[in-house]
Design a protein around this motif. Structure first.
Motif, PDB file in Angstrom:
ATOM      1  N   ILE A  29      15.800  28.378  11.540  1.00 40.29           N
ATOM      2  CA  ILE A  29      15.314  28.729  10.197  1.00 40.29           C
ATOM      3  C   ILE A  29      15.709  27.652   9.194  1.00 40.29           C
ATOM      4  CG2 ILE A  29      15.588  30.392   8.307  1.00 40.29           C
ATOM      5  CD1 ILE A  29      15.794  32.563  10.588  1.00 40.29           C
ATOM      6  N   GLU A  30      16.958  27.182   9.268  1.00 35.73           N
ATOM      7  CA  GLU A  30      17.425  26.142   8.344  1.00 35.73           C
ATOM      8  C   GLU A  30      16.676  24.829   8.550  1.00 35.73           C
ATOM      9  OE1 GLU A  30      21.680  26.020   8.907  1.00 35.73           O
ATOM     10  OE2 GLU A  30      21.900  28.063   8.118  1.00 35.73           O
ATOM     11  N   ILE A  31      16.408  24.474   9.792  1.00 36.09           N
ATOM     12  CA  ILE A  31      15.642  23.252  10.096  1.00 36.09           C
ATOM     13  C   ILE A  31      14.233  23.378   9.518  1.00 36.09           C
ATOM     14  CG2 ILE A  31      14.569  21.950  11.992  1.00 36.09           C
ATOM     15  CD1 ILE A  31      17.209  22.575  13.583  1.00 36.09           C
ATOM     16  N   GLY A  32      13.640  24.554   9.659  1.00 38.51           N
ATOM     17  CA  GLY A  32      12.312  24.793   9.101  1.00 38.51           C
ATOM     18  C   GLY A  32      12.296  24.726   7.586  1.00 38.51           C
ATOM     19  N   ASP A  33      13.380  25.187   6.959  1.00 42.81           N
ATOM     20  CA  ASP A  33      13.468  25.141   5.494  1.00 42.81           C
ATOM     21  C   ASP A  33      13.460  23.714   4.966  1.00 42.81           C
ATOM     22  OD1 ASP A  33      13.518  27.886   5.247  1.00 42.81           O
ATOM     23  OD2 ASP A  33      15.702  28.022   5.037  1.00 42.81           O
ATOM     24  N   GLU A  34      13.887  22.759   5.792  1.00 38.26           N
ATOM     25  CA  GLU A  34      13.925  21.352   5.378  1.00 38.26           C
ATOM     26  C   GLU A  34      12.554  20.686   5.451  1.00 38.26           C
ATOM     27  OE1 GLU A  34      16.900  19.460   7.810  1.00 38.26           O
ATOM     28  OE2 GLU A  34      18.449  20.866   7.130  1.00 38.26           O
ATOM     29  N   LEU A  35      11.622  21.320   6.138  1.00 40.05           N
ATOM     30  CA  LEU A  35      10.277  20.760   6.277  1.00 40.05           C
ATOM     31  C   LEU A  35       9.554  20.823   4.932  1.00 40.05           C
ATOM     32  CD1 LEU A  35       8.806  19.709   8.828  1.00 40.05           C
ATOM     33  CD2 LEU A  35       7.756  21.951   9.015  1.00 40.05           C
ATOM     34  N   PRO A  36       8.974  19.715   4.486  1.00 45.47           N
ATOM     35  CA  PRO A  36       8.230  19.755   3.222  1.00 45.47           C
ATOM     36  C   PRO A  36       7.069  20.740   3.301  1.00 45.47           C
ATOM     37  CG  PRO A  36       8.503  17.487   3.996  1.00 45.47           C
ATOM     38  CD  PRO A  36       8.967  18.397   5.100  1.00 45.47           C
ATOM     39  N   VAL A  37       6.798  21.407   2.203  1.00 42.29           N
ATOM     40  CA  VAL A  37       5.690  22.359   2.146  1.00 42.29           C
ATOM     41  C   VAL A  37       4.379  21.590   2.193  1.00 42.29           C
ATOM     42  CG1 VAL A  37       4.565  24.133   0.727  1.00 42.29           C
ATOM     43  CG2 VAL A  37       7.063  24.024   0.858  1.00 42.29           C
ATOM     44  N   LEU A  38       3.481  22.043   3.035  1.00 43.12           N
ATOM     45  CA  LEU A  38       2.171  21.415   3.151  1.00 43.12           C
ATOM     46  C   LEU A  38       1.312  21.865   1.966  1.00 43.12           C
ATOM     47  CD1 LEU A  38       0.926  19.601   5.359  1.00 43.12           C
ATOM     48  CD2 LEU A  38       0.006  21.658   6.398  1.00 43.12           C
ATOM     49  N   PRO A  39       0.680  20.941   1.262  1.00 44.93           N
ATOM     50  CA  PRO A  39      -0.179  21.335   0.132  1.00 44.93           C
ATOM     51  C   PRO A  39      -1.289  22.283   0.597  1.00 44.93           C
ATOM     52  CG  PRO A  39       0.127  18.949   0.184  1.00 44.93           C
ATOM     53  CD  PRO A  39       0.698  19.494   1.459  1.00 44.93           C
ATOM     54  N   PRO A  40      -1.653  23.251  -0.226  1.00 44.67           N
ATOM     55  CA  PRO A  40      -2.674  24.246   0.154  1.00 44.67           C
ATOM     56  C   PRO A  40      -3.993  23.634   0.632  1.00 44.67           C
ATOM     57  CG  PRO A  40      -1.669  24.839  -1.941  1.00 44.67           C
ATOM     58  CD  PRO A  40      -1.133  23.479  -1.571  1.00 44.67           C
ATOM     59  N   GLU A  41      -4.377  22.506   0.059  1.00 47.88           N
ATOM     60  CA  GLU A  41      -5.662  21.903   0.460  1.00 47.88           C
ATOM     61  C   GLU A  41      -5.640  21.364   1.891  1.00 47.88           C
ATOM     62  OE1 GLU A  41      -3.405  18.723  -1.922  1.00 47.88           O
ATOM     63  OE2 GLU A  41      -3.829  20.857  -2.166  1.00 47.88           O
ATOM     64  N   LEU A  42      -4.446  21.178   2.477  1.00 49.92           N
ATOM     65  CA  LEU A  42      -4.350  20.727   3.874  1.00 49.92           C
ATOM     66  C   LEU A  42      -4.269  21.894   4.858  1.00 49.92           C
ATOM     67  CD1 LEU A  42      -1.914  17.673   3.557  1.00 49.92           C
ATOM     68  CD2 LEU A  42      -4.406  17.670   3.714  1.00 49.92           C
ATOM     69  N   LYS A  43      -4.115  23.103   4.341  1.00 49.81           N
ATOM     70  CA  LYS A  43      -4.021  24.289   5.199  1.00 49.81           C
ATOM     71  C   LYS A  43      -5.426  24.839   5.467  1.00 49.81           C
ATOM     72  CE  LYS A  43       0.618  25.627   3.783  1.00 49.81           C
ATOM     73  NZ  LYS A  43       1.441  26.695   3.192  1.00 49.81           N
ATOM     74  N   THR A  44      -6.158  24.084   6.281  1.00 55.72           N
ATOM     75  CA  THR A  44      -7.533  24.459   6.600  1.00 55.72           C
ATOM     76  C   THR A  44      -7.612  25.020   8.014  1.00 55.72           C
ATOM     77  OG1 THR A  44      -7.971  22.198   7.347  1.00 55.72           O
ATOM     78  CG2 THR A  44      -8.482  22.709   5.035  1.00 55.72           C
ATOM     79  N   VAL A  59      -1.139  18.464  10.704  1.00 56.76           N
ATOM     80  CA  VAL A  59      -1.975  17.432  10.096  1.00 56.76           C
ATOM     81  C   VAL A  59      -1.501  16.057  10.568  1.00 56.76           C
ATOM     82  CG1 VAL A  59      -2.823  16.456   7.925  1.00 56.76           C
ATOM     83  CG2 VAL A  59      -2.247  18.901   8.060  1.00 56.76           C
ATOM     84  N   PRO A  60      -2.297  15.396  11.414  1.00 53.53           N
ATOM     85  CA  PRO A  60      -1.915  14.064  11.889  1.00 53.53           C
ATOM     86  C   PRO A  60      -2.473  12.956  10.993  1.00 53.53           C
ATOM     87  CG  PRO A  60      -3.848  14.784  13.060  1.00 53.53           C
ATOM     88  CD  PRO A  60      -3.495  15.881  12.083  1.00 53.53           C
ATOM     89  N   GLU A  61      -1.760  11.854  10.992  1.00 51.66           N
ATOM     90  CA  GLU A  61      -2.262  10.653  10.319  1.00 51.66           C
ATOM     91  C   GLU A  61      -1.795   9.460  11.135  1.00 51.66           C
ATOM     92  OE1 GLU A  61      -1.976   8.245   6.072  1.00 51.66           O
ATOM     93  OE2 GLU A  61      -0.901  10.124   6.306  1.00 51.66           O
ATOM     94  N   GLU A  62      -2.733   8.608  11.493  1.00 55.29           N
ATOM     95  CA  GLU A  62      -2.375   7.433  12.291  1.00 55.29           C
ATOM     96  C   GLU A  62      -2.172   6.226  11.380  1.00 55.29           C
ATOM     97  OE1 GLU A  62      -3.547   5.229  16.447  1.00 55.29           O
ATOM     98  OE2 GLU A  62      -4.874   6.743  15.624  1.00 55.29           O
ATOM     99  N   LYS A  63      -1.038   5.550  11.581  1.00 55.16           N
ATOM    100  CA  LYS A  63      -0.726   4.331  10.833  1.00 55.16           C
ATOM    101  C   LYS A  63      -0.157   3.325  11.811  1.00 55.16           C
ATOM    102  CE  LYS A  63       0.830   6.796   6.697  1.00 55.16           C
ATOM    103  NZ  LYS A  63       2.021   7.084   5.880  1.00 55.16           N
ATOM    104  N   GLU A  64      -0.768   2.164  11.857  1.00 50.82           N
ATOM    105  CA  GLU A  64      -0.296   1.060  12.689  1.00 50.82           C
ATOM    106  C   GLU A  64      -0.016   1.489  14.137  1.00 50.82           C
ATOM    107  OE1 GLU A  64       2.972  -0.850  10.675  1.00 50.82           O
ATOM    108  OE2 GLU A  64       1.840  -0.983   8.813  1.00 50.82           O
TER     109      GLU A  64
END
Length: 132
Positions: A29-44, A59-64
């Motif tokens: 639970i504590e580890i999960g609390d540290e996760l940044p909140v996903l903005p509502p527009e990404l919760k599709t 939500v994945p994003e590829e960089k390099e």
């Protein structure tokens, strides 16, 4: 950034310090609390993990050539589980993710101490990440 193996060893070490499963659930639970909140527009709907009792967005994003992953859940324990997976998988190449051992899940006892539906959800999250 630690290697994939180092990240797994760190998680194993953290969980080995817990006295019992009640303490391990609290850690999740504590580890999960540290996760940044996903903005509502990404919760599709297309970002939801199928097969989870709780709602989990990935939500994945590829960089390099590396996959960076954001995630969120409406359940505290599930949010902790996805946070663990992100510590291991985010920032890795697709090949590293595909070939990664998941022994750390057994080492910390998640595969034994989760309910069947949560365990299925955990492996659904892994499969969703690997599908990217």
């Amino acid at each position: 950034m630690p290697t994939l193996e180092e990240a797994q060893k760190e998680i194993i070490a953290e969980f080995s310090e817990a006295a019992d499963w009640e303490e391990r659930y609290q850690m999740l639970i504590e580890i999960g609390d540290e996760l940044p909140v996903l903005p509502p527009e990404l919760k599709t709907e297309d970002r939801l993990v199928p097969g989870c009792q709780s709602r989990v967005w990935v939500v994945p994003e590829e960089k390099e050539g590396k996959l960076f992953i954001q995630a969120d859940s409406d359940s505290a324990i599930t949010k902790g589980m996805i946070a663990l997976l992100l510590r291991v998988f985010s920032g890795r190449t697709r090949e590293e993710i595909k070939l990664a051992s998941l022994e750390f899940l057994k080492e910390i006892g998640l595969d034994k101490h989760l309910s069947m539906s949560r365990r299925n959800g955990l492996y659904s999250m892994v499969n969703k990440i690997r599908s990217f």
